[in-house]
Design an enzyme around this catalytic site. Structure first.
Site, PDB file in Angstrom:
ATOM      1  CB  CYS A 128       1.838 -45.664  41.492  1.00 13.78           C
ATOM      2  SG  CYS A 128       1.536 -47.407  41.672  1.00 13.78           S
ATOM      3  NE  ARG A 151       4.236 -41.335  45.201  1.00 14.59           N
ATOM      4  CZ  ARG A 151       3.169 -41.203  45.974  1.00 14.59           C
ATOM      5  NH1 ARG A 151       3.159 -40.277  46.902  1.00 14.59           N
ATOM      6  NH2 ARG A 151       2.127 -41.992  45.827  1.00 14.59           N
ATOM      7  CD1 TRP A 205       3.855 -50.420  45.961  1.00 13.00           C
ATOM      8  CD2 TRP A 205       5.996 -49.845  46.074  1.00 13.00           C
ATOM      9  NE1 TRP A 205       4.362 -50.918  47.126  1.00 13.00           N
ATOM     10  CE2 TRP A 205       5.658 -50.587  47.227  1.00 13.00           C
ATOM     11  CE3 TRP A 205       7.313 -49.374  45.935  1.00 13.00           C
ATOM     12  CZ2 TRP A 205       6.578 -50.873  48.235  1.00 13.00           C
ATOM     13  CZ3 TRP A 205       8.209 -49.665  46.951  1.00 13.00           C
ATOM     14  CH2 TRP A 205       7.853 -50.397  48.075  1.00 13.00           C
ATOM     15  CG  ASN A 220      -1.037 -43.494  41.813  1.00 12.41           C
ATOM     16  OD1 ASN A 220      -0.342 -44.148  41.048  1.00 12.41           O
ATOM     17  ND2 ASN A 220      -0.658 -42.344  42.323  1.00 12.41           N
ATOM     18  N   GLY A 221      -3.798 -46.888  42.833  1.00  9.25           N
ATOM     19  CA  GLY A 221      -4.907 -47.495  43.570  1.00  9.25           C
ATOM     20  C   GLY A 221      -5.109 -48.930  43.113  1.00  9.25           C
ATOM     21  CD  GLU A 280       8.071 -52.049  66.638  1.00 11.07           C
ATOM     22  OE1 GLU A 280       8.952 -52.926  66.778  1.00 11.07           O
ATOM     23  OE2 GLU A 280       8.141 -51.161  65.768  1.00 11.07           O
ATOM     24  CE  LYS A 312      10.247 -48.247  65.471  1.00  8.97           C
ATOM     25  NZ  LYS A 312       9.963 -49.540  64.962  1.00  8.97           N
ATOM     26  CD  GLU A 348      14.338 -48.410  65.251  1.00 10.22           C
ATOM     27  OE1 GLU A 348      15.214 -48.960  64.578  1.00 10.22           O
ATOM     28  OE2 GLU A 348      13.130 -48.662  65.096  1.00 10.22           O
ATOM     29  CG  HIS A 369      10.096 -63.826  87.631  1.00  7.66           C
ATOM     30  ND1 HIS A 369      10.005 -64.719  88.662  1.00  7.66           N
ATOM     31  CD2 HIS A 369       8.891 -63.844  87.020  1.00  7.66           C
ATOM     32  CE1 HIS A 369       8.800 -65.264  88.670  1.00  7.66           C
ATOM     33  NE2 HIS A 369       8.103 -64.743  87.675  1.00  7.66           N
ATOM     34  CE  LYS A 411      12.556 -48.438  55.976  1.00  5.06           C
ATOM     35  NZ  LYS A 411      11.879 -48.463  57.288  1.00  5.06           N
TER      36      LYS A 411
END
Ligand code: AGP
Length: 614
Positions: A2, A27, A74, A100-101, A487, A491, A494, A510, A609
């Site tokens: 938010c 945001r 949000w 916010n929160g 992962e 990272k 990409e 192997h 994205k």
């Protein structure tokens, strides 16, 4: 997350607030609203969707005044809609709040206020705040004192801004913890308030930041700051030289770097409100709609996801199988529907998606729906399709992620899956009280452990300098940290365009072992977890072939120093949560290598994205 903007002065408050909210669009948000004091009364306009919708509403029903507050929301509690959008108004119409929160004890407060006759008009946690302030105002207390009393009842971390038509000469703001910053912009006979600097830098560069547990009263011509318990604070005014665009990234060069550093906070938000230690250490995931009966009937869970989200799912498989004893399969979403998967009414299909709009994941969910499965999702963007078509969901609560390479939206679902496994175990009776309490105690350590990883960035940067010219890199992991190898490699490839492979360490012999020589850096993920000893012998095999070994290891592990060329230390972490602390340095490693190579870290070539095509 938010955004908040407030204004008191002699300009048109509506325009100032709309401009400020526009600056905070980066945001991410799903609805917006504004409240302005017009002819001594508070007037509100709120609308779902983009700010242009709110602007259109204001054009149709104009709003003008010299003092007001606004918000981009949000969603966390309640769907994105006009009625759930902020500002929220008290029953008398005299007080209005933006926030916010998360009010962690909002259910309790809501019950208490309802018993006093308050009628709630939204599904939000925020609405309790305005009714609490109104409760104290109507007993004759002034706005500052009423706010103070209301805030003392809230649990959780908050940034709050309040306006009242009974005291039209001021705006009151407060910050508690780290959920929302509050910055006050000092102008010439005017004051601005915001959650973030970019909202106000167009108007003033003289700013004052509220610290946690401080309250500000902004008048047109002066600013008072006190602690929440009323002690005066001597504050400092700063001169900011950033332009509004770079202010969005704050002190960081790229959004990815910022998002990596947000993880201590995003993990705090991920856990907030979900762990209840007062009622006997239980997990609460209300939006999942998971009953004891359903938990007992599930005969398998199939996790479907793509890319980073699928790696989180692989960790989830180990957690759910270990804690709740339910068989779990992990399927790459683009493969799922083409192999006629065995799914029925007793299966749960769990989709994981940051954007909530990934076409492959949505198609797999549709296939699962057709076969009669229960559909769950773990999703970051509230209101997205992946959330809407599921029977229940868990929101990641980590705020918008702008960098294309996912970072905080990887660690948040790791923790969500841990909580889900614990809840399932609790409902199915596979956990005794002692084990459940230990799992929850461990969970509460994770934001701090993540913070400690972030403090070690300089060491990671040095290793990035050594690796920045490499053409290939192998990542090896075992057990719960095998997905960390996938992962970490993803990272690196990409954003730096270096060829990187993630591999289960036991598979090295192997085939991939043939690749190892002096020119092949091998990143090994070897924390002190149940696979440590097995991992160690694989590191020795790589070392024996002259590979250059970079180990991610637990503080104090002397043995690793004998086999690794470089060590990235991570704090000792309960093993089921170790994928959180092992991936953070690998995110930083990939980031620094790409930044050193001068690449467009936030928007790497060929990537989007949100991948909305099959
Ligand atoms: C992550 O760094 C990638 N950009 C990508 O693999 C991503 O995780 C994948 O496309 C899935 O996206 P989603 O979480 O929005 O569904």
């Amino acid at each position: 997350m938010c955004g908040i903007v407030g204004y008191i002065g002699s300009r048109d408050a509506t325009q100032v607030i709309l401009n400020g909210l526009k600056r905070l669009e980066y945001r991410g948000y799903d609805s917006a609203g504004i409240a302005v004091l017009q002819n001594e009364e508070i007037e509100i306009r709120r609308e779902a969707g983009k700010l242009t919708n709110l602007q259109r509403l204001i054009e149709a029903h104009p709003l003008s005044g010299r003092i007001g507050i606004g918000h981009t929301r949000w969603a966390t509690h309640g769907e994105p809609s006009a009625r759930n959008a902020h500002p929220h108004l008290s029953a008398t119409g005299d007080v209005v709040v933006v926030h916010n929160g998360i009010v962690e004890n909002f259910l309790e407060l809501r019950e208490e206020l309802s018993a006093e006759g308050v009628v709630f008009r939204s599904d939000t946690d925020t609405e309790v705040i305005v009714h609490l302030v109104e409760r104290y105002l109507s007993s004759g207390t002034d706005l500052v004192e009423a706010t103070r009393k209301a805030l003392s009842l809230l649990k959780g971390a908050h940034g709050i801004v309040i306006l009242s038509s009974r005291e039209p000469d001021k705006i009151v703001a407060a910050r508690i913890g780290n959920a929302g910053g509050v910055v006050i912009g000092v102008g010439d006979d005017e004051m601005y308030l915001a959650s973030d600097l970019p909202a106000i830098l167009e108007y003033t560069q003289r700013v004052v930041f509220l610290e946690s547990r401080q309250m500000a009263v902004a008048y047109q011509d002066k600013l008072d700051i006190t602690t929440l318990d009323g002690k005066p604070v001597i504050f400092e005014e700063h001169q900011v030289t950033w332009d509004p665009i770079s202010a969005e990234k704050g002190e960081y060069r790229h959004f990815m770097e910022k998002e990596i550093h947000e993880q201590a906070r995003s993990l705090t938000d991920t856990i907030a409100g979900r762990v209840n230690i007062e009622d006997g250490h239980h997990i609460h995931l209300p939006e999942l709609n998971l009953t004891r009966e359903l938990a007992k009937h599930i005969d398998k869970i199939i996790i479907i996801a793509c890319g980073t989200a699928a790696h989180a799912g692989m960790v989830g498989k180990i957690l759910i199988e270990r804690i709740a004893r339910i068989p779990v399969e992990v399927d790459i979403a683009s493969e799922f529907r083409y192999r006629d998967p065995i799914v029925d009414q007793d299966s749960v299909v769990l989709a994981i998606s940051q954007s909530g709009e990934t076409a492959d994941t949505l198609a797999a969910m549709e296939e699962a729906r057709r076969k009669g499965a229960t559909l769950w999702s773990i999703v970051n963007v509230i209101g997205s399709q992946v959330m809407r078509i599921a029977d229940g969901y868990i929101s990641m609560q980590c705020g918008p992620e702008i960098g294309v390479a996912s970072t905080k939206a990887y660690t948040a679902p790791l923790v969500d899956l841990y909580m889900l496994a614990t809840l399932l175990g609790d409902l199915r009776g596979t956990l005794n009280d002692h084990v459940r309490e230990q799992l929850i105690a461990d969970l509460r350590l994770i934001p701090d452990l993540a913070g400690r990883c972030l403090e070690r960035e300089d060491g990671v940067k040095k290793i990035a300098r050594k690796l920045m010219h490499t053409n290939h890199c192998l990542y090896l992991g075992r057990g719960i940290n095998m997905p960390t190898a996938y992962e970490g490699a993803l990272k690196l490839k990409e954003i730096s365009y270096i060829h990187a492979e993630g591999y289960p360490a036991g598979e090295m012999k192997h085939g991939p072992i043939a690749l190892i020589d002096k020119a092949m850096p091998v990143v090994v993920i070897a924390p002190k977890d149940p696979w440590y000893e097995k991992m160690f012998s694989q590191i020795e095999q790589a070392k024996a072939r002259d590979g250059s070994v970079i180990a991610v290891a637990t503080d104090g592990d002397e043995l690793i120093l004998d086999v690794a060329d470089y060590v990235i230390w991570v704090p000792e972490t309960p093993w089921m949560l170790s994928p959180v602390t092992t991936i953070i340095p690998l995110q930083m490693l990939a980031y620094h290598i790409a930044a050193l190579r001068g690449l467009d870290v936030d928007q790497p070539r060929n990537l989007a994205k949100s991948v909305t095509v099959e």
